[in-house]
Write a protein that holds these residues in place. Structure first.
Motif, short mmCIF file in Angstrom:
data_model
loop_
_atom_site.label_atom_id
_atom_site.label_comp_id
_atom_site.label_asym_id
_atom_site.label_seq_id
_atom_site.Cartn_x
_atom_site.Cartn_y
_atom_site.Cartn_z
N ALA A 196 43.70 62.75 22.55
CA ALA A 196 43.36 61.95 21.37
C ALA A 196 42.62 60.68 21.77
CB ALA A 196 44.62 61.62 20.58
N ALA A 197 43.09 60.04 22.83
CA ALA A 197 42.42 58.81 23.29
C ALA A 197 40.99 59.11 23.74
CB ALA A 197 43.22 58.18 24.43
N HIS A 198 40.81 60.22 24.44
CA HIS A 198 39.46 60.60 24.88
C HIS A 198 38.57 60.91 23.68
CE1 HIS A 198 36.31 62.23 27.42
NE2 HIS A 198 36.30 63.31 26.65
N TYR A 199 39.12 61.58 22.68
CA TYR A 199 38.34 61.92 21.49
C TYR A 199 37.87 60.66 20.78
CZ TYR A 199 37.35 63.32 16.71
OH TYR A 199 36.75 63.48 15.50
N TYR A 200 38.79 59.73 20.55
CA TYR A 200 38.41 58.52 19.85
C TYR A 200 37.43 57.68 20.66
CZ TYR A 200 42.02 59.60 16.47
OH TYR A 200 42.77 60.21 15.51
N LYS A 201 37.54 57.73 21.98
CA LYS A 201 36.64 56.97 22.85
C LYS A 201 35.24 57.57 22.83
CE LYS A 201 36.12 55.57 27.67
NZ LYS A 201 36.65 55.71 29.02
N THR A 202 35.13 58.89 22.90
CA THR A 202 33.81 59.53 23.00
C THR A 202 33.11 59.66 21.67
OG1 THR A 202 34.83 61.71 22.89
CG2 THR A 202 34.40 60.81 25.08
N THR A 203 33.84 59.79 20.57
CA THR A 203 33.19 59.95 19.27
C THR A 203 32.84 58.62 18.64
OG1 THR A 203 35.31 60.04 18.12
CG2 THR A 203 34.31 62.14 18.77
N GLY A 204 33.39 57.55 19.13
CA GLY A 204 33.08 56.24 18.60
C GLY A 204 33.85 55.92 17.33
N LYS A 205 34.69 56.83 16.92
CA LYS A 205 35.49 56.57 15.73
C LYS A 205 36.69 55.73 16.12
CE LYS A 205 34.29 60.91 13.53
NZ LYS A 205 34.79 62.17 12.97
N GLY A 206 37.03 54.81 15.27
CA GLY A 206 38.21 54.01 15.52
C GLY A 206 39.46 54.86 15.30
N LYS A 207 40.52 54.40 15.83
CA LYS A 207 41.77 55.14 15.66
C LYS A 207 42.22 54.99 14.21
CE LYS A 207 45.46 56.08 18.84
NZ LYS A 207 46.34 55.59 19.86
N PRO A 208 42.37 56.11 13.49
CA PRO A 208 42.79 56.00 12.09
C PRO A 208 44.25 55.58 11.99
CG PRO A 208 42.77 58.29 12.76
CD PRO A 208 42.20 57.49 13.91
N ALA A 209 44.57 54.96 10.88
CA ALA A 209 45.96 54.55 10.66
C ALA A 209 46.78 55.80 10.39
CB ALA A 209 46.04 53.59 9.48
N PRO A 210 47.85 56.00 11.14
CA PRO A 210 48.65 57.21 10.91
C PRO A 210 49.39 57.13 9.58
CG PRO A 210 49.71 55.80 12.53
CD PRO A 210 48.37 55.19 12.21
N LYS A 211 49.43 58.28 8.89
CA LYS A 211 50.13 58.33 7.61
C LYS A 211 51.64 58.29 7.85
CE LYS A 211 46.38 60.82 5.50
NZ LYS A 211 45.87 62.07 5.03
N GLU A 212 52.06 58.93 8.92
CA GLU A 212 53.47 58.91 9.30
C GLU A 212 53.56 58.42 10.73
OE1 GLU A 212 55.41 62.63 8.80
OE2 GLU A 212 54.63 62.93 6.79
N ALA A 213 54.52 57.61 10.99
CA ALA A 213 54.69 57.11 12.35
C ALA A 213 55.21 58.25 13.23
CB ALA A 213 55.67 55.95 12.36
#
Length: 108
Positions: free
Chosen positions: A58-75
């Motif tokens: 997930a960290a790699h995906y958010y880093k490479t796509t340039g999308k910010g980490k979305p706010a999780p609906k559930e913790a």
């Protein structure tokens, strides 16, 4: 004819399989419990490794796509490291405190 012989042989073998086995000894029960504990710990370790790899992907995906980490609906719970395996006899018995070191007799 072959079907009848097959049916008779299956019934004979099936009745032998239904024979009652003796109750396991205390040693066998303890060994089975230890094996179950090792398996449970192995499953916890596998879950931890899977959790860590998901976080890494997930960290790699958010880093490479340039999308910010979305706010999780559930913790989601954090990955909990189960630590090294401890046999049941060691886990149940607390560690005995080390005896105090005796002071050597002084000269005077």
């Amino acid at each position: 004819m072959k079907k009848i012989l097959l049916l008779i042989s299956v019934m004979t073998l099936g009745s032998a399989a239904l024979a009652k086995l003796p109750a396991p000894s205390e040693e066998a029960k303890a060994k089975a419990a230890e094996a179950a504990a090792k398996t449970a710990h192995g499953n916890k370790v596998a879950d931890f490794q899977l959790c860590k790899s998901r976080e890494k992907v997930a960290a790699h995906y958010y880093k490479t796509t340039g999308k910010g980490k979305p706010a999780p609906k559930e913790a989601t719970p954090a990955c909990a490291d189960p630590g090294p395996y401890k046999p049941a006899d060691q886990a149940a018995a607390p560690a005995a405190p080390a005896p105090a070191a005796a002071k050597p007799a002084g000269k005077g």
